[in-house]
Enzyme design. Structure first.
Site, PDB file in Angstrom:
ATOM      1  N   GLY A  87      -5.306   0.331   1.876  1.00 11.64           N
ATOM      2  CA  GLY A  87      -5.205   0.538   0.439  1.00 11.64           C
ATOM      3  C   GLY A  87      -4.286   1.701   0.107  1.00 11.64           C
ATOM      4  O   GLY A  87      -3.307   1.963   0.799  1.00 11.64           O
ATOM      5  N   LEU A  88      -4.619   2.409  -0.977  1.00 13.77           N
ATOM      6  CA  LEU A  88      -3.831   3.551  -1.455  1.00 13.77           C
ATOM      7  C   LEU A  88      -2.379   3.144  -1.733  1.00 13.77           C
ATOM      8  O   LEU A  88      -1.439   3.873  -1.411  1.00 13.77           O
ATOM      9  CB  LEU A  88      -3.875   4.712  -0.456  1.00 13.77           C
ATOM     10  CG  LEU A  88      -5.253   5.332  -0.186  1.00 13.77           C
ATOM     11  CD1 LEU A  88      -5.152   6.426   0.864  1.00 13.77           C
ATOM     12  CD2 LEU A  88      -5.849   5.888  -1.470  1.00 13.77           C
ATOM     13  N   CYS A  89      -2.211   1.954  -2.328  1.00 11.43           N
ATOM     14  CA  CYS A  89      -0.856   1.495  -2.655  1.00 11.43           C
ATOM     15  C   CYS A  89      -0.814   0.936  -4.076  1.00 11.43           C
ATOM     16  O   CYS A  89      -0.166  -0.075  -4.348  1.00 11.43           O
ATOM     17  CB  CYS A  89      -0.376   0.460  -1.647  1.00 11.43           C
ATOM     18  SG  CYS A  89      -1.551  -0.835  -1.237  1.00 11.43           S
ATOM     19  N   GLY A  90      -1.549   1.582  -4.972  1.00 15.36           N
ATOM     20  CA  GLY A  90      -1.514   1.198  -6.377  1.00 15.36           C
ATOM     21  C   GLY A  90      -2.059  -0.203  -6.606  1.00 15.36           C
ATOM     22  O   GLY A  90      -3.070  -0.603  -6.031  1.00 15.36           O
ATOM     23  N   PHE A  92      -0.720  -3.007  -5.694  1.00 13.54           N
ATOM     24  CA  PHE A  92      -0.063  -3.950  -4.794  1.00 13.54           C
ATOM     25  C   PHE A  92      -0.971  -5.121  -4.432  1.00 13.54           C
ATOM     26  O   PHE A  92      -0.595  -6.289  -4.563  1.00 13.54           O
ATOM     27  CB  PHE A  92       0.379  -3.216  -3.521  1.00 13.54           C
ATOM     28  CG  PHE A  92       0.888  -4.116  -2.435  1.00 13.54           C
ATOM     29  CD1 PHE A  92       2.174  -4.619  -2.474  1.00 13.54           C
ATOM     30  CD2 PHE A  92       0.081  -4.464  -1.360  1.00 13.54           C
ATOM     31  CE1 PHE A  92       2.650  -5.453  -1.467  1.00 13.54           C
ATOM     32  CE2 PHE A  92       0.539  -5.301  -0.358  1.00 13.54           C
ATOM     33  CZ  PHE A  92       1.829  -5.789  -0.412  1.00 13.54           C
TER      34      PHE A  92
END
Length: 288
Positions: A87-90, A92
């Site tokens: 994760g941690l990709c907005g 996406f």
């Protein structure tokens, strides 16, 4: 107003978060450069191969066409959902899962739809509401053409044996570091040329061994290339989205840190002022 120790602890915590998000941004930026170069170099080859295959296929008689291109009534659909393992990709991953849900409810309402999930995030989210028949989370450990080709071969088998009447890819197409375009792309059967426009690829060439055999040999290669391009697009999009998300997170952390520093300085100044007033008041009391 919070005491000085609480504010100081929050500032320390935010500084630690800033270091993490900043490091993740730099790592994603380095990976993005390599992934962007790979997809940029691949697109012209993939587009030309698809164009050549479509032009050749369009010149063949319907009876000699490949089983990969024959249209049939759609009753069972497989969606290949390409997301990331982390994760941690907005937005996406959520943009892909939302598009999958929209496709199922609107485009294939009343049809039997099953999912093939590539990436942990998509599988974890969609398995709560949809039927995920297979997952492949290990592909990102070694994203090579041969590994992706094995998945493409499995999809081709599922289409040929009649398990599914239609197979589509749902993924994020890379545009730039800040922009990803969610795509729903037909994989099987092979999509015919829109508008029936066929270039003059068949008039000035001698085909050896034959046009039909060349098409049959090109189709599996073209499908493998199509899936590999989608995987590469998604991989580059993931790092672009993560770099952008971590950049925004770092900026937000800086803003919050500056606000807390201002709050801390005000609280510290107020505490010092109170101490001075207490000392002055005590001194005046002693005089009296």
């Amino acid at each position: 107003m919070a005491n000085l120790k609480e504010i100081r602890n929050r500032i320390t915590s935010i500084k630690s978060t800033m270091q993490i998000t900043s490091a993740m941004k730099m790592v994603s930026a380095a990976k993005l450069k390599k992934a962007q170069d790979a997809i940029t170099a691949m697109r012209p080859y993939s587009s030309k191969l698809t164009e050549l295959l479509q032009n050749l296929s369009a010149t063949l008689d319907s009876d000699s066409g490949s089983t990969y291109s024959k249209q049939r009534e759609v009753s069972k659909v497989l969606l290949v959902v390409i997301t990331s393992n982390r994760g941690l990709c907005g937005g996406f991953n959520s943009s892909v899962t939302k598009e999958v849900t929209k496709t199922i409810t609107e485009k294939y309402a009343g049809k039997k739809v099953e999912l093939f999930a590539i990436g942990k995030k998509g599988a974890a989210t969609l398995s709560k509401t949809q039927k995920v028949v297979s997952t492949r989370n290990d592909i990102y450990d070694d994203l090579t053409f041969d590994n992706v080709a094995a998945i493409a071969e499995k999809l081709m088998e599922l289409y040929i044996d009649g398990t599914y009447d239609k197979i589509e890819l749902v993924y994020n197409q890379f545009k730039n570091a800040a922009t990803q375009l969610t795509q729903v792309e037909q994989f099987l059967p092979i999509k015919p040329i829109e508008g029936g426009n066929v270039s003059a690829v068949n008039s000035d060439y001698i085909f050896e061994p034959s046009k039909e055999e060349i098409v049959l040999a090109l189709i599996p290669k073209s499908l493998k290339t199509q899936l590999y391009k989608a995987m590469r697009d998604s991989f580059a999009s993931e790092h672009g989205a993560r770099m952008t998300a971590m950049h925004k997170a770092t900026d937000n952390a800086k803003e919050l840190r500056d606000d807390l520093l201002l709050k801390y300085n005000k609280a510290r100044q107020a505490a010092i002022t109170n101490e001075i007033l207490e000392i002055v008041g005590g001194a005046e009391a002693l005089k009296n």
